[in-house]
Design an enzyme around this catalytic site. Structure first.
Site, PDB file in Angstrom:
ATOM      1  N   HIS A  44       0.815  -1.210   0.000  1.00  0.00           N
ATOM      2  CA  HIS A  44       0.000   0.000   0.000  1.00  0.00           C
ATOM      3  C   HIS A  44       0.851   1.263   0.000  1.00  0.00           C
ATOM      4  CE1 HIS A  44      -3.862   2.025   0.640  1.00  0.00           C
ATOM      5  NE2 HIS A  44      -3.230   2.842   1.465  1.00  0.00           N
ATOM      6  N   HIS A  90     -10.292   2.456  -0.333  1.00  0.00           N
ATOM      7  CA  HIS A  90     -10.446   2.051   1.059  1.00  0.00           C
ATOM      8  C   HIS A  90     -11.269   0.771   1.078  1.00  0.00           C
ATOM      9  CE1 HIS A  90     -10.024   3.926   5.274  1.00  0.00           C
ATOM     10  NE2 HIS A  90      -8.842   3.856   4.705  1.00  0.00           N
TER      11      HIS A  90
END
Length: 726
Positions: A44, A90
């Site tokens: 990420h 998300h």
């Protein structure tokens, strides 16, 4: 604590990565240092599997001020005005805890924008859920939509556009992508590069709690049957505090107090401090005793890895501390000097007068792993469905089946939960090809849209990557905007799987080709890998968010029909491509074959001429033809207006279903005043643009002569039926 294989695995690190840490440090890390490596080396934050492919994307252009590498991208729209925008995922948090996952996704992307000095003016989203019959889908849908609306509405930023899609590929891993757009004077843009020695490093915003610890690591791993246990890694948002933080930051940005500023997003205090120091080739020392905590006895490990929301890290010019403190205290926010910059090029962490961790910054940034993972090309399977062998269906029935399906039903149940008009600059809300937002107190506006097409990308990733850029381009063109640049959110499965890595590599190549040809560069974005559960990965879902400029906004252009007896022109050739079409999927549950060809020359030529016609005020309404084909696009134009359309049957196509439901690319529908058709035809002929006169507007009915005639009010009811009954 002795670091063993289980602890290394729990931190999301491979054994070979841990061995690299040992070689770099020439010693064993302690638990705090291991946690920091875990945060900065995860997928990420480090983009370790995607970086070599992302470098291929075009990122420069005459209107580009800032490309990838900052909190958000920046484009120049003239008159010293700049637009700041970015999209991020998300996904994992929203599947575990849909309301807070979606809400904090909105909060995080807003901070990326106002960190650059821009006041946010619009929010968008692209949300994907599993099959509507799946037991989790309804709860996830309700939670995510409530979270998006709850955060955006409370902070007072309009949510103006988006897309909601359903497919069984997302049953165990939904996608929640949030995009934010802001406006700034191009001479007052702020960056995250640290400069100067012995400068104050200031923590501002909310206090640090234990929520979100390992959030970035969790977003870099597949789910399994124990995913519910990861709820503690989901952040908790407070939009009211974010509003205070927004106003405080923008107030401080009015002068020259700030050297650098960074949102504490994924990996929290760790990533913000490392990124600022790394970009400035400096060191940074933090005194963790000074970090404002909302829970007792928090450890350095918890402070550095917490992803508590509504926090910023700022590096201030000398002597500006008291001035800045007064601003943040006025807004009732914490303001604490927690460290200094130095020339060590290390991240040094002190706690209770003892150094608890010390790592060279380059080990966490430039020395992070970069993988050139193995990948294989997709072998496209050409398969044409023989329509003669399918159960016969009427055109009208096929259309009704599509318009009443979850993916093509009216989504006002969702968009009505979002405040779209707050700030009073929204000229065109969701429901059109693109939303339009006025630049405050000016006669110009921006158009914004988000798009995806996972089925095309799954079938043939290269063509799918091209197509989704072109569809986004067409959506902006259709409202009269000149496309400038895109942001992308690349949602894929496990990159360690060579087939999935192949999907990623080929999608990137397709995006690259389309962006280069259309002069539509990428200025920001996000990669989300490991979207899957128990080795079942999602279909490749790149999401494109585009921004275009309307230099002089007199009245918004949309796809609502404007008058009776006007002429409907179809721009672009129709070949009748039905493979991967919604016609076959919704009516026969067939998903096979290749996506339609994407001819970039036609895309560019057709789009530029449509824009030229719009700017000459020769177009009453416009709509791009994409998923669902011609008849669905015509229906959408009729449903959103007070008029119907009388359609001429084509003379030279082998099959009506191919003509009306084929998803050939590069096409637009335009409504033209009958008195101006001659001039429009002349311009189209001069530029060698293929077009057809397919009918005219009329009162009340959508009609294909000798095939069907249906009242537009009935079409509206059909189109609203699914959400009303779900």
């Amino acid at each position: 604590m002795e670091i063993d294989e289980k602890i290394i695995e729990k931190h999301g690190l491979k054994q070979e990565e841990y061995n690299s840490i040992l070689q770099l440090l020439k010693r064993k890390p302690n638990l705090l240092e291991l946690g920091i490596f875990s945060a900065m080396w995860n997928e990420h934050c480090s983009y370790k599997s995607s970086r070599i492919h992302l470098k291929k994307l075009p990122t420069k252009g005459k209107m580009i001020i800032q490309g990838p590498g900052e909190n958000a991208g920046v484009i120049d729209i003239g008159d010293n005005d700049a637009i700041v925008f970015k999209i991020e995922s998300h996904n994992h948090p929203s599947y575990i805890e849909p309301y807070q996952g979606a809400a904090t996704g909105v909060g995080g992307i807003l901070r990326d924008v106002f960190t650059m000095g821009a006041r946010p003016i619009a929010l968008l989203n692209s949300i994907h859920f599993g099959d509507t019959s799946h037991p989790k889908t309804k709860n996830l849908l309700n939670g995510v939509v409530s979270g998006i609306g709850g955060y955006g509405n409370c902070i007072g930023i309009p949510t103006v556009a988006g897309e909601t899609k359903f497919n069984e590929t997302y049953n165990e891993n939904i996608l929640v992508n949030a995009m934010a757009v802001g406006h700034v004077n191009k001479n007052k843009i702020f960056y995250s590069k640290a400069k100067g020695l012995n400068k104050s490093v200031v923590y501002v915003g909310s206090k640090t709690g234990r929520d979100g610890i390992h959030g970035a690591s969790m977003a870099s791993a597949e789910f399994d049957e124990n995913s519910e246990e990861k709820k503690p890694t989901v952040q908790v948002g407070d939009p009211f505090t974010e509003k205070l933080l927004l106003e405080a930051c923008l107030e401080l940005m009015k002068d020259d107090s700030i050297i650098a500023i960074q949102d504490m997003g994924a990996a929290g205090l760790t990533s913000s401090s490392v990124e600022m120091a790394s970009k400035g080739s400096l060191g940074i020392e933090l005194d963790l005793d000074k970090v404002p905590c909302r829970e007792d006895n928090m450890t350095p490990y918890e402070m550095m890895l917490s992803e508590s929301q509504e926090r910023m890290l700022i590096i201030l010019e000398d002597g500006k501390e008291n001035h800045a403190r007064k601003i943040f205290e006025k807004w009732d926010l914490d303001f604490v000097i927690i460290g200094k910059t130095n020339n060590t090029k290390n991240l040094t962490l002190k706690f209770k007068n003892k150094i608890e961790g010390e790592i060279p910054i380059e080990f966490l940034a430039s020395k992070a792993p970069v993988y050139e993972r193995k990948w294989v090309k997709k072998k496209p399977k050409e398969k044409r469905t023989d329509l003669k062998k399918l159960k016969k269906i009427k055109l009208e029935d096929a259309l009704i089946k599509i318009l009443s399906s979850p993916n093509y039903s009216n989504k006002s149940w969702i968009t009505s939960q979002y405040d779209q008009m707050v700030m009073c600059d929204t000229i065109q809300k969701s429901g059109a090809d693109a939303a339009i937002v006025r630049i405050h107190n000016k006669d110009k506006a921006i158009a914004v849209s988000v798009d995806s097409s996972a089925n095309y990308c799954k079938s043939f990733p290269l063509i799918g990557g091209r197509q989704i850029v072109c569809e986004n381009w067409r959506n902006l063109i259709s409202v009269g905007a000149s496309p400038i640049a895109i942001t992308n959110c690349l949602n894929f499965g496990n990159p360690e799987n060579k087939e999935i890595m192949g999907e990623f590599a080929e999608c990137i190549q397709g995006i690259k080709e389309a962006c280069e040809f259309l002069n539509y560069p990428v200025v920001s974005g996000n990669v989300s890998f490991y979207n899957g559960t128990n080795n079942k990965n999602i279909d490749p879902t790149p999401v494109i968010g585009g921004v275009g400029l309307i230099s002089n906004i007199s009245k918004p252009l949309n796809h609502r029909l404007k008058m009776e007896k006007s002429i409907i022109l179809l721009i672009g050739k129709t070949f009748g491509h039905l493979q991967q079409s919604c016609f076959l999927k919704e009516n026969y549950s067939i998903i096979e074959g290749l996506p339609p060809e994407v001819n970039l020359v036609n895309e560019k030529n057709n789009g530029e001429i449509i824009l030229k016609l719009i700017k000459k005020n020769l177009v009453l309404s416009a709509h791009d033809v994409s998923s669902g084909g011609l008849l669905v696009a015509l229906s959408e134009m009729a449903i959103n207006s007070n008029f119907g359309i009388k359609i001429l049957k084509p003379k030279k196509l082998r099959n009506l279903f191919e003509y009306f439901f084929g998803e050939d690319q590069g096409r637009y529908l335009i409504e033209v005043d009958e008195s101006k058709v001659g001039l429009v035809n002349e311009i189209l002929n001069e530029n060698k643009i293929y077009y057809e006169n397919i009918g005219n507007t009329q009162k009340n009915y959508l009609e294909i002569k000798n095939e069907f005639k249906i009242n537009v009010k009935d079409l509206y009811k059909i189109n609203n039926s699914w959400y009303n009954n779900y």
